[in-house]
Design an enzyme around this catalytic site. Structure first.
Site, PDB file in Angstrom:
ATOM      1  N   GLU A 479       0.860  -1.197   0.000  1.00  0.00           N
ATOM      2  CA  GLU A 479       0.000   0.000   0.000  1.00  0.00           C
ATOM      3  C   GLU A 479       0.881   1.227   0.000  1.00  0.00           C
ATOM      4  O   GLU A 479       1.176   1.787  -1.020  1.00  0.00           O
ATOM      5  CB  GLU A 479      -0.957  -0.017   1.191  1.00  0.00           C
ATOM      6  CG  GLU A 479      -2.112  -0.960   0.932  1.00  0.00           C
ATOM      7  CD  GLU A 479      -3.323  -0.718   1.783  1.00  0.00           C
ATOM      8  OE1 GLU A 479      -3.967   0.330   1.649  1.00  0.00           O
ATOM      9  OE2 GLU A 479      -3.641  -1.627   2.581  1.00  0.00           O
ATOM     10  N   TRP A 539     -12.720  10.218   5.457  1.00  0.00           N
ATOM     11  CA  TRP A 539     -11.523  10.132   4.612  1.00  0.00           C
ATOM     12  C   TRP A 539     -11.443  11.410   3.755  1.00  0.00           C
ATOM     13  O   TRP A 539     -10.513  12.193   3.884  1.00  0.00           O
ATOM     14  CB  TRP A 539     -11.575   8.860   3.745  1.00  0.00           C
ATOM     15  CG  TRP A 539     -10.913   7.694   4.422  1.00  0.00           C
ATOM     16  CD1 TRP A 539      -9.735   7.116   4.060  1.00  0.00           C
ATOM     17  CD2 TRP A 539     -11.363   6.969   5.570  1.00  0.00           C
ATOM     18  NE1 TRP A 539      -9.419   6.091   4.927  1.00  0.00           N
ATOM     19  CE2 TRP A 539     -10.398   5.974   5.864  1.00  0.00           C
ATOM     20  CE3 TRP A 539     -12.469   7.061   6.418  1.00  0.00           C
ATOM     21  CZ2 TRP A 539     -10.515   5.096   6.927  1.00  0.00           C
ATOM     22  CZ3 TRP A 539     -12.591   6.171   7.487  1.00  0.00           C
ATOM     23  CH2 TRP A 539     -11.636   5.216   7.722  1.00  0.00           C
ATOM     24  N   GLU A 751      -1.571  -0.938  13.411  1.00  0.00           N
ATOM     25  CA  GLU A 751      -2.826  -0.686  12.691  1.00  0.00           C
ATOM     26  C   GLU A 751      -4.030  -1.135  13.521  1.00  0.00           C
ATOM     27  O   GLU A 751      -5.070  -0.489  13.517  1.00  0.00           O
ATOM     28  CB  GLU A 751      -2.791  -1.474  11.374  1.00  0.00           C
ATOM     29  CG  GLU A 751      -4.044  -1.368  10.545  1.00  0.00           C
ATOM     30  CD  GLU A 751      -3.892  -2.061   9.202  1.00  0.00           C
ATOM     31  OE1 GLU A 751      -3.104  -3.027   9.116  1.00  0.00           O
ATOM     32  OE2 GLU A 751      -4.555  -1.644   8.239  1.00  0.00           O
TER      33      GLU A 751
HETATM   34  C1  BGC Z   1      -5.359   1.204   4.812  1.00  0.00           C
HETATM   35  C2  BGC Z   1      -5.985   2.070   5.836  1.00  0.00           C
HETATM   36  C3  BGC Z   1      -7.019   2.874   5.105  1.00  0.00           C
HETATM   37  C4  BGC Z   1      -8.049   1.869   4.735  1.00  0.00           C
HETATM   38  C5  BGC Z   1      -9.351   2.350   4.286  1.00  0.00           C
HETATM   39  C6  BGC Z   1      -6.409   0.247   4.361  1.00  0.00           C
HETATM   40  O1  BGC Z   1      -5.992  -0.714   3.511  1.00  0.00           O
HETATM   41  O2  BGC Z   1      -4.218   0.580   5.283  1.00  0.00           O
HETATM   42  O3  BGC Z   1      -5.203   2.654   6.757  1.00  0.00           O
HETATM   43  O4  BGC Z   1      -7.470   3.994   5.720  1.00  0.00           O
HETATM   44  O5  BGC Z   1      -7.540   0.891   3.902  1.00  0.00           O
HETATM   45  O6  BGC Z   1     -10.212   1.828   5.143  1.00  0.00           O
END
Ligand code: BGC
Length: 899
Positions: A479, A539, A751
């Site tokens: 990511e 977001w 996380e």
């Molecule tokens: C990320 C998160 C992100 C999310 C969306 C994930 O895969 O690592 O931190 O905000 O996707 O829900």
């Protein structure tokens, strides 16, 4: 005047100026920047004085180039010392300017002129670029080895000054006569390349010499065309790498010349055989072309490059601090795992790479794999990296000592497995180096509790590991993207630990650039996902929340003005997708990674309705837009969005709350968001806070919040009289809590609340990063509430300061400080034998309200003297056990008896 009075007056004047000084001169918030393309760069400085209550009354500022003065303000009555815009004659491109400032204070003192600071302008318009884009035009292979470019040229005369302007499609590393240009890494950084591409400017005078010179540049795939995002996606911005470089040389005789990238350059490949951000790098030293970056190298077998016609309008000088090498680490241990793997433990989860020294024979290989954790059995564990390989391979060319490090890939790791290595593994031959954006550290928080100190350490390292030119969710798995939700949740904490003004100013421009005309904001910035991947509540609100948080922390009105249309567009998008002021359409992540249990027969999972959350953020973003409109004097907007906000709140209450004040989702996050964003009428607030407290107690004093509720949880508790409960949550050591990962040995923020479970098994590898800063947002509460360093309303950027410490949580000591645009604020408290000692520093040119906790004003002394009845202090009973004292700059020592 009597003749013999003159020396006396001169002496007086000297001592007057010694009382007041000016330091820390910044241009566009950078010390002596090279490469500024703002036509009106802003200047900031700080006052230094030993006196208390110092305010700037006037300043005089001068900008000059050589002997020519471009701007001289004369003595200007103003208290502004931060972001003063240049208003002199037009600036020229590629020119070095110096500036200095002197100030007058409210005590009748004036400073000397400051030491001059400088800034060098970049190109100021696209036509300043003479260079052509060049592409390698080499045969395509699946490994896509890094192309190398070279150019030789003669400097016939003595060189006075040389400046290089350089950028790439992909990443670049440039050398002149074999020496590295600058000490920045992963340049040109990551922006929405097709709309905004940053170039760097370096003074390279010292790298050039009279006679023959050579430039050598290596390119890597990087974000431009490497694997990015999921499903093995690549070539997001383009299929081919390219270089753009212009070297401007000024000779001692005043004549100038240019060396530019064009069809006269040549191209080949070298030792970097493979480089992908996620997967690692392969360097085969046998393929090195010795001397290719030096003059005199025979490049007759190299290929000609191809010129390409890319637009130059979207080229911009770099706005933010570049990525640099920072701390280094030696292995703490060499572990042989139960499976027999040789693993180095660097003791810290960090982001960067490992530099290796090795000696062997030609063809010997060194294979390094990187991971964040070991599994329950103590074996090397990479399943949570998903598709990212994080593996570097180095191949020796001969039997001489060799040094290796990657160039265009980085890893998130604490452990490194060594699979192939010539000879014995010696710890000293491996050095891990952290790389991150070179932001100035600004915050410090430390307490009497070692676990809490480790939490603060983890928050800071979560920031270091994820502030690599863009704010990323995580730095290790496939990511490493600019996830907007994570960034907004952490942004205010980030602004305590480091100066993130330029970092976010740049990223927010990409947000605005990638935002659709209808206001839709992508999930990640820069936007590298699909057309439907956007507009998620909490977001997309990064568009409003981060500009506002930056405005609070740095007081930069231009940043707010620059983002204003983007803020407004996002609110308008929500309105356009609402019905009767209810925003209840579309996909949302909700309170991501909230507390949940597998077998949920008794309904313990803390699920908050996603549209409820969306409505809360709709209100919050609208509120922030109203504030921004007010600050920018946009009165019509202010009135319009104030009315909208009222309608949003009414719709919220009707849809999601019972008349008695119970939320449809009986979760902590539901109450936290409604209270934090002022969605409830005043008369319903306290009972909602009581319900929140009750909910927390039902979970035995544990939090259940996810990414969206967590940042505000303790703030809401403090605001409604539950600071003790907030401390309970803070100091809680069992899952879910902030300290649980600390007790499990975390060195960064995880996380998930339970990335490693109490029985040492690991959470689901599909979503289990050990370096994800979102939950580190508690840092904001540590600084603001526990230490009590806060900004006062309407004193943006800490022009007005609020100090309100909250001793509690069995802490006996807290010492925190923050470097603000005006200088350092400190708040340190200590409780011992019924006595509270509180030390506070307030920087010059600011004012503060200091809230001292005490049961009676009679118990408070400052510098040994009672504050009650003193004409030095204006004291007000602020209620709730605090007395508020008005203070100017200075260092203060309070003692409170009977505490
Ligand atoms: C990320 C998160 C992100 C999310 C969306 C994930 O895969 O690592 O931190 O905000 O996707 O829900």
């Amino acid at each position: 005047m009597k003749k013999n009075l003159l020396p006396f007056l001169l002496l007086c004047n000297l001592s007057l100026t010694a009382q007041l000084q000016v330091k820390n001169l910044l241009t566009e918030n950078l010390p002596n920047p090279v490469g500024i393309d703002q036509p009106q760069p802003r200047f900031s400085w700080q006052l230094v004085s030993d006196r208390r209550n110092v305010l700037q009354e006037a300043f005089e500022l001068e900008v000059f180039a050589g002997e020519t003065t471009l701007w001289h303000t004369s003595k200007t009555l103003s208290d502004q010392s931060v972001f003063v815009p240049y208003k002199g004659k037009p600036l020229e491109p590629g020119t070095m300017y110096h500036w200095r400032v002197r100030v007058w204070d409210n005590h009748g003192f004036s400073s000397d002129w400051s030491e001059p600071a400088f800034f060098q302008t970049a190109f100021l318009q696209a036509s300043d670029w003479q260079a052509r884009w060049i592409e390698p035009g080499l045969p395509k292979t699946p490994e896509r080895p890094s192309p190398i470019f070279r150019k030789e040229f003669i400097c016939p005369k003595n060189i006075n000054r040389a400046t290089v302007y350089v950028t790439a499609h992909g990443l670049y590393e440039a050398r002149i006569n074999g020496r590295r240009v600058g000490n920045d890494y992963l340049t040109p950084g990551w922006t929405s390349y097709n709309k905004r591409l940053q170039y760097q400017v370096y003074d390279v005078t010292d790298l050039l010499k009279q006679g023959a010179n050579a430039i050598g540049v290596t390119l890597g795939n990087g974000w431009y065309r490497g694997n990015l995002a999921w499903e093995n996606r690549k070539d997001i911005y383009g299929k081919e790498l390219a270089l753009l470089l212009q070297l401007e040389i000024e000779y001692a005789d005043g004549k100038t010349t240019e060396v530019i990238s064009d069809s006269s350059w040549k191209c080949a490949t070298g030792e970097i055989q493979y480089a992908e951000i996620y997967h690692g790098e392969t360097i085969d030293a046998r393929l090195e072309q010795p001397g290719w970056q030096l003059p005199g190298f025979d490049d007759s077998s190299w290929q000609p490059v191809q010129e390409a016609d890319f637009p130059k309008k979207h080229l911009l000088a770099t706005r933010n601090e570049p990525i640099r090498k920072q701390e280094t680490f030696q292995p703490k241990k060499i572990i042989i795992t139960p499976k027999g793997e040789t693993v180095l433990d660097f003791g810290q989860n960090l982001v960067g790479w490992v530099m290796v020294r090795a000696k062997g024979k030609s063809g010997d290989r060194i294979v390094l794999s990187h991971s964040e954790v070991l599994d329950k059995e103590g074996n090397f564990y990479t399943a949570n990296l998903r598709a990212a390989q994080q593996q570097n391979t180095f191949i020796l060319k001969d039997d001489q000592p060799a040094f290796f490090e990657p160039h265009f890939s980085w890893q998130g790791f604490r452990y490194v497995r060594i699979d192939e290595y010539p000879g014995e593994v010696i710890a000293d031959d491996f050095t891990a180096v952290a790389l991150y954006s070179d932001m100035r550290p600004t915050g410090h928080f430390e307490s009497s509790d070692s676990l809490l100190n480790q939490l603060q350490h983890n928050i800071v390292w979560g920031q270091k590991g994820n502030f690599l030119d863009v704010p990323t969710d995580c730095p290790q798995r496939d990511e490493r993207l600019g996830w907007t939700g994570d960034a907004q949740a952490f942004s205010s904490t980030a602004a305590f630990n480091f100066d993130v003004h330029n970092f976010f100013a740049k990223w927010l421009k990409d947000l605005a650039a990638d935002q659709r005309a209808d206001g839709w904001v992508p999930w990640v910035i820069p936007h590298v996902m699909g057309l439907k991947h956007g507009a998620a509540a909490g977001w997309a609100d990064a568009a409003t929340i981060i500009p506002w948080n930056m405005y609070l922390a740095y007081g930069d009105q231009k940043l707010l003005a620059d983002q204003y249309e983007s803020m407004k567009a996002w609110v308008d998008y929500m309105s356009a997708n609402s019905q009767q002021f209810l925003w209840n359409t579309g996909f949302h992540f909700g309170d991501w990674l909230f507390y949940s249990v597998n077998d949920d027969r008794d309904g313990r999972s803390a699920i908050t309705d996603k549209y409820y959350i969306a409505q809360c953020f709709y209100a919050y973003s609208t509120q922030l837009l109203v504030y921004a409109a007010r600050e920018l004097g946009k009165h019509q907007d202010e009135a319009h969005y104030t009315e909208l906000l009222q309608n949003i709140k009414t719709a919220f209450l009707q849809e999601y709350f019972t008349p008695n004040g119970m939320a449809v989702s009986n979760t902590q996050t539901a109450y936290v968001l409604a209270l934090q964003f002022d969605l409830l009428p005043v008369e319903l607030r306290q009972q909602a806070a009581d319900r929140l407290a009750k909910n927390i107690r039902q979970y035995n004093n544990h939090l259940t919040t996810g990414f969206l509720g967590t940042p505000h949880l303790c703030h809401v508790l403090s605001r409604f009289g539950y600071t003790d409960l907030a401390f309970e949550l803070l100091m809680q050591k069992t899952y879910p809590s902030w300290l649980y990962p600390v007790t499990m040995g975390a060195t960064t923020i995880w996380e998930r609340w339970d990335g490693i479970k109490p029985d040492s098994t690991l959470q689901n590898p599909s979503m289990n990063s050990f370096n994800h800063y979102a939950y580190g947002a508690i840092g904001d509460w540590l600084y603001r509430v526990v230490a009590g360093i806060d900004m006062d309303e309407r004193g943006f950027g800490y022009k007005k300061i609020k100090i309100k410490p909250h001793p509690g949580g069995e802490l006996t000591k807290v010492n925190a400080s923050l470097e603000t645009p005006y200088g350092k604020i400190q708040s340190a408290w200590q409780v011992e034998d019924d006595q509270l000692r509180l030390e506070v520093s307030i920087p010059p040119n600011t004012t503060a309200k200091i809230y001292v906790p005490a049961s009676s004003v009679e118990h408070i002394k400052e510098n040994g003297k009672p504050v009650a009845g003193s004409n030095m202090w204006q004291v007000m009973d602020a209620g709730y056990g605090y007395f508020c004292l008005e203070a100017g700059s200075g260092a203060y020592q309070f003692v409170v008896e009977n505490f």
